[in-house]
Motif scaffolding. Structure first.
Motif, PDB file in Angstrom:
ATOM      1  N   VAL A 256       1.090  -1.396   0.440  1.00  0.00           N
ATOM      2  CA  VAL A 256       0.186  -0.398  -0.328  1.00  0.00           C
ATOM      3  C   VAL A 256       1.175   1.082   0.071  1.00  0.00           C
ATOM      4  O   VAL A 256       0.444   2.016  -0.542  1.00  0.00           O
ATOM      5  CB  VAL A 256      -1.119   0.232   1.324  1.00  0.00           C
TER       6      VAL A 256
ATOM      7  N   ARG B 106      -4.748   9.998   3.955  1.00  0.00           N
ATOM      8  CA  ARG B 106      -5.591   8.815   3.041  1.00  0.00           C
ATOM      9  C   ARG B 106      -4.532   7.895   2.610  1.00  0.00           C
ATOM     10  O   ARG B 106      -4.871   6.448   2.647  1.00  0.00           O
ATOM     11  CB  ARG B 106      -5.056   9.949   1.577  1.00  0.00           C
TER      12      ARG B 106
ATOM     13  N   ILE C 239      -6.189   4.222   3.677  1.00  0.00           N
ATOM     14  CA  ILE C 239      -6.494   2.336   2.647  1.00  0.00           C
ATOM     15  C   ILE C 239      -5.213   1.166   3.269  1.00  0.00           C
ATOM     16  O   ILE C 239      -5.575   0.425   2.934  1.00  0.00           O
ATOM     17  CB  ILE C 239      -5.081   3.196   1.576  1.00  0.00           C
TER      18      ILE C 239
END
Length: 336
Positions: free
Chosen positions: A228, A311, A315
């Motif tokens: 990620v 952000r 995620i």
């Protein structure tokens, strides 16, 4: 020209302070030994000092790197590791500088000296001296893009991760020295990895799951966090920041960006910022604590960073939840 040689390696801070002690000039220009100054460099600084010297504590020159040729150099450019060397100096939106690198830095003379708490190889001592000088004289620093020096790539453009780790080690002291320039943010990739180690290690030690289950989920969690983090950084390089270093396109940009992201996030700067304070000084309070590199001059930059890190964190959490939902129930239902 005076040449001074220390009998032993006393480090960058001591050596520069020794040079200051031997100088009697009103203004001091610091240059790295490997930079190539433009022919008119001194004239540019003198002209600006005569014109605006009463308004500023010093001037930050424009230190440029040669066009990157290796994949590692291209990656370093793409992740903005050298942002304050040239990009910030030449930005039309940033007339004032929060600090400058000693590769090319002109400061008003004071009785201040470099702090030897910082690593001998350098890192953070230039920021510290700039901040103390501005506070002492009550004036800001000004960017001077017309003062140009060229700095060669280290190690002939080959990988030199230890340099960035050294910088980050020194920079980590700034958090303790200048808490007024720090702010809390969301956990980054390395911090999330360390947290997962504590979570699954705690589950195993407490008997909530056996070693195999804890080890499996730890490995999967670390892999998800790594992926990620890398994907989010590459998204910014390829999409959000596509106009930066626009000559790099396609696979060349993607592969160079990948090298830069891994260097910055996991092997270099972030490693020194997160792991070094924990191991060397047991500084647990450094977790999720960020240093404002703009030192309050440009608060919008801090807001941008908070949005990016929030952000990324959301995620990461979503990906970890999906991981648990997909394979967690069968594993965790086994008899310990």
């Amino acid at each position: 020209v005076r040449v001074r040689v220390n009998e032993t390696n006393k480090g960058a801070s001591y050596t520069r302070s020794r040079g200051l002690d031997e100088s009697c000039a009103d203004w001091i220009l610091f240059l790295d030994d490997d930079v190539i100054p433009s022919p008119d460099l001194l004239f540019v600084f003198v002209k600006e000092i005569v014109r605006t010297g009463d308004k500023y504590a010093g001037y930050v020159g424009n230190t440029v790197m040669p066009p990157p040729e290796t994949i590692w150099c291209k990656g370093i450019k793409l992740v903005h590791l050298l942002h304050f060397w040239s990009d910030h100096v030449t930005s039309p939106d940033h007339k004032l500088a929060p600090w400058g690198i000693t590769a090319q830095l002109c400061l008003r003379r004071t009785d201040l000296r470099f702090n030897e708490i910082f690593p001998k190889t350098g890192g953070g001592e230039d920021i510290d001296l700039c901040l103390r000088t501005c506070e002492k004289v009550g004036l800001p620093l000004k960017n001077l893009p017309a003062a140009v020096c060229t700095h060669p790539w280290w190690n002939d453009g080959k990988v030199a991760i230890s340099r960035f780790i050294g910088w980050a080690k020194g920079d980590s002291y700034l958090i303790d020295l200048y808490p007024q320039h720090c702010y809390r943010s969301w956990p980054n990739g390395l911090e999330m990895m360390l947290f997962m180690m504590l979570v699954w290690g705690g589950c195993w030690i407490s008997g909530l799951c056996n070693l195999m289950i804890a080890g499996t989920f730890l490995l999967l969690s670390l892999s998800v966090i790594f992926l990620v983090d890398v994907i989010m950084e590459l998204f910014m390089i390829m999409i959000e920041d596509a106009s930066y270093e626009s000559s790099l396109q396609g696979f060349e940009r993607l592969s160079s960006g990948l090298v830069g992201v891994i260097t910055y996030r996991f092997l270099g700067a972030d490693w020194g910022h997160v792991v070094y304070p924990l191991l060397s000084r047991c500084s647990l309070h450094h977790f999720c604590l960020r240093y404002d590199w703009w030192c309050g001059l440009y608060p919008e930059e801090v807001k941008k960073n908070l949005i990016r890190e929030r952000r990324r964190f959301v995620i990461m959490i979503a990906a970890l939840v999906v991981l648990l939902l997909l394979i967690g129930h069968p594993f965790l239902s086994f008899d310990n």
